[in-house]
Design a protein around this motif. Sequence first.
Motif, PDB file in Angstrom:
ATOM      1  N   PHE A  14       1.068  -1.092  -0.455  1.00 44.79           N
ATOM      2  CA  PHE A  14       0.003   0.154   0.007  1.00 44.79           C
ATOM      3  C   PHE A  14       0.827   0.883   0.015  1.00 44.79           C
ATOM      4  N   ARG A 248      -7.779   6.704   2.977  1.00 43.12           N
ATOM      5  CA  ARG A 248      -8.292   5.999   3.719  1.00 43.12           C
ATOM      6  C   ARG A 248      -9.127   5.308   3.325  1.00 43.12           C
ATOM      7  N   TYR A 251      -8.006   1.917   1.336  1.00 38.83           N
ATOM      8  CA  TYR A 251      -7.496   1.303   2.956  1.00 38.83           C
ATOM      9  C   TYR A 251      -9.264   0.321   3.561  1.00 38.83           C
TER      10      TYR A 251
END
Length: 381
Positions: A14, A248, A251
């Motif tokens: 990531f 965000r 994720y």
Amino acid sequence: MKGFEYFSPTRIVFGEGSVREVANFLLDEVGHEEDRILIVTGKHSSKANGSLDVLKNVLNRKHLCIFDGVEENPGAQTVNKVANIARAEKIELVIGLGGGSAMDVAKCVALLARTDHSIQDYLGGNLKPTGAKRGATSLPIIAIPTTAGTGSEVTQHAVITWNFRKKGYSNSVLFPETAILDPELTLSMPYEITVNTGIDALTHAIEGYLSTRATPISDQLAIEAISIIRFALPEVVRDLKNIKLRARLLYASLLGGLVISQSHTIVLHALGYPLTTFYGIPHGRANGVLLPWVIDFLSSGEPASWLKERLSAIVKLFGGIDGLHKFLSTLGISPKLSNYGVTEEDIPGFVIDVLGRRNLLVTPRPVSEEDITNIYQQALY
Ligand code: NAP
Ligand code: FE
């Protein structure tokens, strides 16, 4: 504590970095220049946002094939066509670049490439999901999401349309080897796609938390995902280029994928599928429309205390049931099917589509044919 199992074999990278850094990583990952690679992607967005070019340039090898024709809610024919390309080109590694549609096709192609089978052989249940051993026949997969929704980059699931029906197929060989998540690739999503895919991720977390196959680990991931989406999605639609919010959400979508890789989705996803097949309502939006009605259904009567606690934990994260309704309406999601053109006459066909789906088996209360009809009826006006 009840026993449980947790299996998640995908390496996750990531990075809130540039697309190029991600691509450089890819080069290290795939190693040899002789590797024959197939990139599977959609028709427009990966070209428009430059991500396909970056991959092409960095991979820069003789045996790079690109299939850039994956449609939304991809059909079995597309999967079989791309599998034929993979066979003819003796492909050794498949990269899925795009939303759930492109990633799901890439995963199915990796499954088929070294066989003579069509995807229908698997979707039709002739070849059992347990039949294939991990790594025995399928090609390695690298999944690079460009939407923040499906979590397909870390799941063993693929959803393919066959005979006007969205068919979910799950097999551990479909788990990508590596998932590369770069929030920058999601910056180009317009308002509608941002909302639709964000709601898909939200419902993965909610359904996974309510599933009879929920595990203590997936529960933590689900609560975290819901908490993030609840705040970040209404924010990002006012500020589509905000990379922090995009990160965000990407994720949270990853967490949603990890959740459903353990617990699967429940009745809500099953009810949403015919709305997509028959009315073209995007997958995530279809789930959002029906979410309040499914919460209502699960809360009705005397739910078991386990279920009651879980429903109230979810609703609490929205500040109460009114908060959940407000969250959806702020995002422009009407809970009324008639607003999407659905009529009473459609309902029997929808019900047939839903009956027999495996999602019903992990739903935390029995769901009868009458229940399904009632949920659609209530959602109509
Ligand atoms: P999608 O169908 O992959 O893409 C929707 C639209 O978004 C396409 O028009 C696509 O355009 C565009 N798009 C993608 N990335 C973009 C970007 N960065 N900027 C601008 N536009 C972009 O949508 P999705 O919601 O990600 O995937 C839905 C599919 O996944 C459904 O078939 C659903 O059933 C399935 N699904 C799978 C799983 C799983 O675990 N495998 C879970 C949930 C849902 P282009 O095609 O032109 O790129
Ligand atoms: Fe989904």
